[in-house]
Design a protein around this motif. Structure first.
Motif, PDB file in Angstrom:
ATOM      1  N   LEU A 285      28.005 -85.410  63.950  1.00 32.87           N
ATOM      2  CA  LEU A 285      27.523 -86.781  64.066  1.00 32.87           C
ATOM      3  C   LEU A 285      28.123 -87.636  62.962  1.00 32.87           C
ATOM      4  CD1 LEU A 285      25.205 -87.556  61.719  1.00 32.87           C
ATOM      5  CD2 LEU A 285      23.788 -86.098  63.142  1.00 32.87           C
ATOM      6  N   THR A 286      28.164 -88.944  63.209  1.00 31.39           N
ATOM      7  CA  THR A 286      28.561 -89.919  62.196  1.00 31.39           C
ATOM      8  C   THR A 286      27.360 -90.807  61.919  1.00 31.39           C
ATOM      9  OG1 THR A 286      29.454 -91.367  63.932  1.00 31.39           O
ATOM     10  CG2 THR A 286      31.004 -89.922  62.804  1.00 31.39           C
ATOM     11  N   SER A 287      27.175 -91.162  60.657  1.00 32.55           N
ATOM     12  CA  SER A 287      25.964 -91.879  60.289  1.00 32.55           C
ATOM     13  C   SER A 287      26.257 -92.933  59.243  1.00 32.55           C
ATOM     14  CB  SER A 287      24.924 -90.879  59.763  1.00 32.55           C
ATOM     15  OG  SER A 287      23.771 -91.534  59.275  1.00 32.55           O
ATOM     16  N   GLY A 288      25.365 -93.921  59.160  1.00 30.40           N
ATOM     17  CA  GLY A 288      25.517 -94.986  58.165  1.00 30.40           C
ATOM     18  C   GLY A 288      26.629 -95.949  58.540  1.00 30.40           C
ATOM     19  N   GLY A 289      27.202 -96.593  57.540  1.00 30.95           N
ATOM     20  CA  GLY A 289      28.287 -97.539  57.797  1.00 30.95           C
ATOM     21  C   GLY A 289      29.532 -96.831  58.304  1.00 30.95           C
ATOM     22  N   ASP A 290      30.185 -97.414  59.302  1.00 32.12           N
ATOM     23  CA  ASP A 290      31.408 -96.800  59.830  1.00 32.12           C
ATOM     24  C   ASP A 290      32.548 -96.976  58.839  1.00 32.12           C
ATOM     25  OD1 ASP A 290      31.241 -99.660  60.578  1.00 32.12           O
ATOM     26  OD2 ASP A 290      33.238 -99.319  61.405  1.00 32.12           O
ATOM     27  N   SER A 291      33.553 -96.137  58.968  1.00 27.78           N
ATOM     28  CA  SER A 291      34.747 -96.259  58.133  1.00 27.78           C
ATOM     29  C   SER A 291      35.956 -95.776  58.918  1.00 27.78           C
ATOM     30  CB  SER A 291      34.600 -95.450  56.839  1.00 27.78           C
ATOM     31  OG  SER A 291      34.473 -94.072  57.110  1.00 27.78           O
ATOM     32  N   PRO A 292      37.115 -96.422  58.722  1.00 34.67           N
ATOM     33  CA  PRO A 292      38.321 -96.007  59.442  1.00 34.67           C
ATOM     34  C   PRO A 292      38.684 -94.563  59.092  1.00 34.67           C
ATOM     35  CG  PRO A 292      38.631 -98.151  58.402  1.00 34.67           C
ATOM     36  CD  PRO A 292      37.365 -97.588  57.850  1.00 34.67           C
ATOM     37  N   GLY A 293      38.907 -93.751  60.104  1.00 35.80           N
ATOM     38  CA  GLY A 293      39.208 -92.340  59.884  1.00 35.80           C
ATOM     39  C   GLY A 293      38.097 -91.429  60.360  1.00 35.80           C
ATOM     40  N   MET A 294      36.925 -91.988  60.622  1.00 40.19           N
ATOM     41  CA  MET A 294      35.837 -91.169  61.148  1.00 40.19           C
ATOM     42  C   MET A 294      36.234 -90.502  62.462  1.00 40.19           C
ATOM     43  SD  MET A 294      32.197 -93.097  60.448  1.00 40.19           S
ATOM     44  CE  MET A 294      31.308 -92.796  58.906  1.00 40.19           C
ATOM     45  N   ASN A 295      36.939 -91.246  63.310  1.00 45.19           N
ATOM     46  CA  ASN A 295      37.373 -90.669  64.585  1.00 45.19           C
ATOM     47  C   ASN A 295      38.320 -89.498  64.373  1.00 45.19           C
ATOM     48  OD1 ASN A 295      35.981 -92.102  66.581  1.00 45.19           O
ATOM     49  ND2 ASN A 295      37.403 -93.831  66.444  1.00 45.19           N
ATOM     50  N   ALA A 296      39.198 -89.625  63.399  1.00 43.58           N
ATOM     51  CA  ALA A 296      40.126 -88.531  63.105  1.00 43.58           C
ATOM     52  C   ALA A 296      39.360 -87.300  62.625  1.00 43.58           C
ATOM     53  CB  ALA A 296      41.141 -88.973  62.044  1.00 43.58           C
TER      54      ALA A 296
ATOM     55  N   ARG B 235      37.664 -85.719  65.647  1.00 44.17           N
ATOM     56  CA  ARG B 235      38.699 -85.014  66.414  1.00 44.17           C
ATOM     57  C   ARG B 235      39.022 -83.667  65.782  1.00 44.17           C
ATOM     58  NH1 ARG B 235      44.268 -84.688  65.669  1.00 44.17           N
ATOM     59  NH2 ARG B 235      45.536 -84.472  67.579  1.00 44.17           N
ATOM     60  N   ALA B 236      39.157 -83.642  64.462  1.00 45.06           N
ATOM     61  CA  ALA B 236      39.503 -82.401  63.772  1.00 45.06           C
ATOM     62  C   ALA B 236      38.394 -81.365  63.912  1.00 45.06           C
ATOM     63  CB  ALA B 236      39.780 -82.682  62.300  1.00 45.06           C
ATOM     64  N   VAL B 237      37.138 -81.802  63.767  1.00 48.51           N
ATOM     65  CA  VAL B 237      36.009 -80.880  63.917  1.00 48.51           C
ATOM     66  C   VAL B 237      36.012 -80.272  65.316  1.00 48.51           C
ATOM     67  CG1 VAL B 237      33.488 -80.735  64.057  1.00 48.51           C
ATOM     68  CG2 VAL B 237      34.568 -81.990  62.174  1.00 48.51           C
ATOM     69  N   VAL B 238      36.162 -81.123  66.313  1.00 47.94           N
ATOM     70  CA  VAL B 238      36.097 -80.656  67.702  1.00 47.94           C
ATOM     71  C   VAL B 238      37.242 -79.692  68.019  1.00 47.94           C
ATOM     72  CG1 VAL B 238      36.269 -81.378  70.121  1.00 47.94           C
ATOM     73  CG2 VAL B 238      34.845 -82.682  68.515  1.00 47.94           C
ATOM     74  N   ARG B 239      38.446 -80.075  67.693  1.00 49.62           N
ATOM     75  CA  ARG B 239      39.589 -79.249  68.096  1.00 49.62           C
ATOM     76  C   ARG B 239      39.709 -77.975  67.260  1.00 49.62           C
ATOM     77  NH1 ARG B 239      44.323 -83.146  70.606  1.00 49.62           N
ATOM     78  NH2 ARG B 239      42.937 -84.064  72.169  1.00 49.62           N
TER      79      ARG B 239
ATOM     80  N   ARG C  93      44.013 -90.757  57.956  1.00 46.03           N
ATOM     81  CA  ARG C  93      44.090 -89.853  59.120  1.00 46.03           C
ATOM     82  C   ARG C  93      44.300 -88.403  58.672  1.00 46.03           C
ATOM     83  NH1 ARG C  93      47.815 -93.234  63.510  1.00 46.03           N
ATOM     84  NH2 ARG C  93      47.113 -95.304  62.845  1.00 46.03           N
ATOM     85  N   VAL C  94      45.182 -88.232  57.700  1.00 45.00           N
ATOM     86  CA  VAL C  94      45.462 -86.874  57.227  1.00 45.00           C
ATOM     87  C   VAL C  94      44.254 -86.322  56.460  1.00 45.00           C
ATOM     88  CG1 VAL C  94      46.915 -85.499  55.682  1.00 45.00           C
ATOM     89  CG2 VAL C  94      47.961 -87.205  57.185  1.00 45.00           C
ATOM     90  N   LEU C  95      43.669 -87.139  55.584  1.00 43.17           N
ATOM     91  CA  LEU C  95      42.493 -86.701  54.836  1.00 43.17           C
ATOM     92  C   LEU C  95      41.366 -86.308  55.781  1.00 43.17           C
ATOM     93  CD1 LEU C  95      40.911 -86.362  52.180  1.00 43.17           C
ATOM     94  CD2 LEU C  95      40.308 -88.804  52.346  1.00 43.17           C
ATOM     95  N   ALA C  96      41.102 -87.136  56.786  1.00 45.72           N
ATOM     96  CA  ALA C  96      40.030 -86.847  57.735  1.00 45.72           C
ATOM     97  C   ALA C  96      40.311 -85.568  58.517  1.00 45.72           C
ATOM     98  CB  ALA C  96      39.872 -88.024  58.694  1.00 45.72           C
ATOM     99  N   SER C  97      41.546 -85.380  58.904  1.00 42.89           N
ATOM    100  CA  SER C  97      41.908 -84.177  59.658  1.00 42.89           C
ATOM    101  C   SER C  97      41.715 -82.926  58.811  1.00 42.89           C
ATOM    102  CB  SER C  97      43.363 -84.269  60.130  1.00 42.89           C
ATOM    103  OG  SER C  97      43.541 -85.373  61.007  1.00 42.89           O
ATOM    104  N   ARG C  98      42.125 -83.000  57.556  1.00 45.12           N
ATOM    105  CA  ARG C  98      41.983 -81.844  56.658  1.00 45.12           C
ATOM    106  C   ARG C  98      40.513 -81.530  56.377  1.00 45.12           C
ATOM    107  NH1 ARG C  98      45.632 -82.601  51.420  1.00 45.12           N
ATOM    108  NH2 ARG C  98      45.110 -80.386  51.154  1.00 45.12           N
ATOM    109  N   LEU C  99      39.737 -82.560  56.096  1.00 43.24           N
ATOM    110  CA  LEU C  99      38.332 -82.335  55.774  1.00 43.24           C
ATOM    111  C   LEU C  99      37.542 -81.866  56.986  1.00 43.24           C
ATOM    112  CD1 LEU C  99      37.490 -85.350  53.400  1.00 43.24           C
ATOM    113  CD2 LEU C  99      38.106 -83.007  52.793  1.00 43.24           C
ATOM    114  N   GLY C 100      37.843 -82.423  58.158  1.00 48.90           N
ATOM    115  CA  GLY C 100      37.142 -82.008  59.371  1.00 48.90           C
ATOM    116  C   GLY C 100      37.383 -80.548  59.694  1.00 48.90           C
TER     117      GLY C 100
END
Length: 319
Positions: A7-18, A21-25, A261-268
Motif C-alpha cells: 500500500l501507499t499512504s500519506g502524501g504522494d511522491s514521484p516514484g511511488m509507482n516504480a 511495480r518493483a514489489v509486485v514483479r 525510478r532506480v531508487l524506488a526499484s531497488r528499495l521495492g
C-alpha cells in the motif's frame, strides 16, 4: 510465505509507482502472490484490496503519483481501526505487508508490527525527512521541479530588478530548500533546522544592492513560516520591490527522475527480499549508495538532520 500486500499512504511522491511495480514483479518472480491495497490504511480498513498481476503494474514506472491512490486515515490511529485492518489482511490471506510512505505511514506500520503483523516500510516522501536513509523516493524529482521553477523566477527577477521570496515544501525538514537554494545560488536560505536573523537578511540585501546587485532570491522552507509574511517584512524594511511565490503542490507531481525510478526499484525489490528472509518491523533505505535496513522503531525515534557543512557552504557562496 505465499502472499504479500502493498500500500501507499500519506502524501504522494514521484516514484511511488516504480516502487509498487518493483514489489509486485519481484514477488511474482519468486512465486509469491501480491495484493494491492487501495487508498492506504483507509482502504485496508474497508477491504479495498485486489490481486495484482504482472500486467497490473505495466506502463507505470514513468508516472507520478500512485496507482494505488493514497489517503490519510485517522481511524487507523486507534486500536479499533488497526484491528479492522488486520482482520482484512487475514481475510485475504495476506501474510506480510509493504508500506510505502513517510513518517505517518511508518507509524501505522509500527502499530502493525506491534500487533505481530510482519511489515516493512519503504520511505516515499518529497520531504526527505526519514532518518536511516540518505534519500527518500520522490525527493530528487521534487528538487528538480523546484530548481526549474526558481530558474524561471530568476529570469523575471532579473528583468524587473526585484527581490523574490520562494516558499517550498518539506514540512519540518529543510532539505528541499537547502538543496534547491544551493543549486540555484539563492542569496538566503531559511530552513527550520537553523535559526535566522531578519536583521542579517536585510543587511545582506542592502549590501548587495549597494554594490549594484539588481535582484535577489530567498528560498524559505515552509517549516520556517509563511513566505508571504517574510516577503512583507523584507519590503517594509528595505523598500525593495518584493514578490512572493508559494510553489505548493506542483512539487509533488510530475514524471519521476531517473534517480527516483532506480531508487524506488531497488528499495521495492529489497523489501521483498527481506520479507522472504523472514525480516519484518524494519524500513529499507540507501546509505552511501548501499541498500540498508533499520528497525522502524529506531528510524522513528531519531531526529531528521541536515548537513551543517552544506548549509555553511550556501552562506559562504552567497556573500
Amino acid at each position: 510465505m505465499k502472499r504479500i500486500g502493498v500500500l501507499t499512504s500519506g502524501g504522494d511522491s514521484p516514484g511511488m509507482n516504480a516502487a509498487v511495480r518493483a514489489v509486485v514483479r519481484k514477488a511474482i518472480y519468486h512465486n509469491l502472490e501480491v495484493y494491492g491495497i487501495y487508498y492506504g490504511y483507509s482502504g485496508l480498513i474497508n477491504g479495498d484490496i485486489k490481486k495484482l498481476e504482472i500486467g497490473s503494474v505495466g506502463d507505470i514506472i514513468h508516472r507520478g503519483g500512485t496507482m494505488l491512490y493514497t489517503a490519510r486515515c485517522e481511524e487507523f490511529k486507534t486500536l479499533e481501526g488497526q484491528m479492522k485492518g488486520i482482520e482484512q489482511l487475514r481475510k485475504f490471506g495476506i501474510e506480510a505487508l509493504v508500506v510505502i510512505g513517510g513518517d505517518g505511514s511508518f507509524q501505522g506500520a509500527k502499530k502493525l508490527v506491534e500487533h505481530g503483523y510482519p511489515t516493512i516500510g519503504i520511505p516515499g516522501t518529497i520531504d526527505n525527512d526519514i532518518p536511516g536513509t540518505d534519500f527518500t523516493i520522490g525527493f530528487d524529482t521534487a528538487l528538480n521541479t523546484v530548481i526549474d521553477a526558481i530558474d524561471k523566477i530568476r529570469d523575471t527577477a532579473t528583468s524587473h530588478e526585484r527581490t523574490y521570496v520562494i516558499e517550498v515544501m518539506g514540512r519540518d525538514a529543510g532539505d528541499l530548500a537547502l538543496w534547491s537554494g544551493l543549486a540555484d545560488g539563492a542569496e538566503t536560505i531559511l530552513i527550520p533546522e537553523e535559526t535566522y536573523n531578519m536583521d542579517e537578511i536585510i543587511a545582506r540585501l542592502k549590501r548587495g544592492h549597494e554594490r549594484g546587485k539588481k535582484h535577489s532570491i530567498i528560498v524559505v522552507a515552509e517549516g520556517v513560516g509563511s513566505g508571504v509574511e517574510i516577503g512583507k517584512k523584507i519590503q517594509e524594511q528595505t523598500n525593495m520591490e518584493t514578490r512572493v511565490t508559494v510553489l505548493g503542490h506542483i512539487q509533488r507531481g510530475g514524471s519521476p527522475t531517473a534517480n527516483d525510478r532506480v531508487l524506488a526499484s531497488r528499495l521495492g525489490a529489497y523489501a521483498v527480499e527481506l520479507l522472504m528472509e523472514g525480516k519484518a518491523g524494519v524500513m529499507v533505505g540507501i546509505e552511501k549508495n548501499e541498500l540498508v535496513y533499520h528497525d522502524i522503531d529506531e528510524a522513528l525515534s531519531r531526529k531528521h538532520t541536515i548537513d551543517p557543512k552544506m548549509y555553511a557552504l550556501s552562506k559562504e557562496l552567497s556573500i
